[in-house]
Design an enzyme around this catalytic site. Sequence first.
Site, short mmCIF file in Angstrom:
data_model
loop_
_atom_site.label_atom_id
_atom_site.label_comp_id
_atom_site.label_asym_id
_atom_site.label_seq_id
_atom_site.Cartn_x
_atom_site.Cartn_y
_atom_site.Cartn_z
N ASN A 46 -10.68 32.21 43.05
CA ASN A 46 -12.06 32.45 42.61
C ASN A 46 -12.50 31.31 41.69
O ASN A 46 -11.72 30.80 40.87
CB ASN A 46 -12.23 33.82 41.94
CG ASN A 46 -11.28 34.10 40.80
OD1 ASN A 46 -10.16 33.62 40.77
ND2 ASN A 46 -11.74 34.89 39.83
N GLU A 48 -15.52 30.52 39.17
CA GLU A 48 -16.68 31.10 38.48
C GLU A 48 -17.63 30.01 38.01
O GLU A 48 -17.34 28.80 38.08
CB GLU A 48 -16.19 31.96 37.31
CG GLU A 48 -15.34 33.12 37.80
CD GLU A 48 -14.95 34.09 36.71
OE1 GLU A 48 -15.04 33.75 35.50
OE2 GLU A 48 -14.54 35.21 37.07
N CYS A 57 -15.64 33.99 45.41
CA CYS A 57 -14.38 34.74 45.40
C CYS A 57 -13.25 33.94 46.06
O CYS A 57 -13.49 33.04 46.87
CB CYS A 57 -14.52 36.05 46.16
SG CYS A 57 -15.71 37.19 45.48
N GLU A 59 -11.18 34.91 48.34
CA GLU A 59 -11.11 35.10 49.80
C GLU A 59 -12.01 34.10 50.51
O GLU A 59 -11.63 33.46 51.49
CB GLU A 59 -11.55 36.51 50.17
CG GLU A 59 -10.70 37.61 49.58
CD GLU A 59 -11.20 38.10 48.23
OE1 GLU A 59 -11.64 37.26 47.40
OE2 GLU A 59 -11.15 39.31 48.00
N CYS A 91 -14.62 42.21 47.97
CA CYS A 91 -16.01 42.63 47.80
C CYS A 91 -16.74 42.63 49.14
O CYS A 91 -16.23 42.11 50.15
CB CYS A 91 -16.73 41.74 46.79
SG CYS A 91 -17.25 40.15 47.46
N CYS A 94 -17.26 39.20 50.86
CA CYS A 94 -16.05 38.66 51.48
C CYS A 94 -15.70 39.43 52.75
O CYS A 94 -15.21 38.85 53.72
CB CYS A 94 -14.89 38.68 50.49
SG CYS A 94 -15.08 37.43 49.22
O1 LIG Z 1 -11.51 40.62 45.67
C1 LIG Z 1 -11.92 39.96 44.70
C2 LIG Z 1 -12.43 40.56 43.54
C3 LIG Z 1 -12.90 39.76 42.50
N1 LIG Z 1 -12.87 38.41 42.64
C4 LIG Z 1 -13.30 37.56 41.50
C5 LIG Z 1 -14.77 37.40 41.30
C6 LIG Z 1 -14.83 37.11 39.80
O2 LIG Z 1 -14.56 35.73 39.56
C7 LIG Z 1 -13.69 37.90 39.22
C8 LIG Z 1 -14.11 39.21 38.59
O3 LIG Z 1 -14.77 40.02 39.49
O4 LIG Z 1 -12.80 38.13 40.30
C9 LIG Z 1 -12.35 37.79 43.76
O5 LIG Z 1 -12.27 36.57 43.84
N2 LIG Z 1 -11.93 38.59 44.77
ZN LIG Z 2 -15.59 38.62 47.36
#
Ligand SMILES: O=c1ccn([C@H]2C[C@H](O)[C@@H](CO)O2)c(=O)[nH]1
Ligand SMILES: [Zn+2]
Length: 137
Positions: A46, A48, A57, A59, A91, A94
């Site tokens: 992920n 940010e 994310c 994925e 999510c 994804c």
């Molecule tokens: O399946 C998931 C769930 C959350 N996140 C990330 C998004 C964000 O950066 C952090 C908190 O939600 O986790 C993912 O990458 N994948």
């Molecule tokens: Zn996602």
Amino acid sequence: MENSIEYKELFERALEAARSAYAPYSKFRVGAALLLNDGEIITGVNVENRSFGLTNCAERSAVYTAVSAGKLGFKAIAIATPDSEYPVSPCGACRQVLSEFMKADAPILFGPVFEKAIYSSLSELYPFDALHELAKS
Ligand SMILES: O=c1ccn([C@H]2C[C@H](O)[C@@H](CO)O2)c(=O)[nH]1
Ligand SMILES: [Zn+2]
């Protein structure tokens, strides 16, 4: 199949990738590992942003990395969330993106550690998408 060495290795790769997550805002690191049909593993994390909505994310990072390298044909994906006590599932965004490239029965496993991982599938997490077959080799 559910405890096979292949899936343990895939999950461990996701866990290792999570160390590279860029998550200074949520402090919630995620790593994903995509298993290609030829056995290669491609990872993503992920990423940010201070404009929170732009976060990508793990994925989708893995999928976009694979596709950018000209690689399609995804057999399975493992998602590691070492900062959570319980498994966290992908999510909605994804799930939609995975449905573009994975078959309905493709395994999706997710958890904080391999021993607590849940084995699911695309069809379970994203039903009613069976008709879209483009790119699902
Ligand atoms: O399946 C998931 C769930 C959350 N996140 C990330 C998004 C964000 O950066 C952090 C908190 O939600 O986790 C993912 O990458 N994948
Ligand atoms: Zn996602």
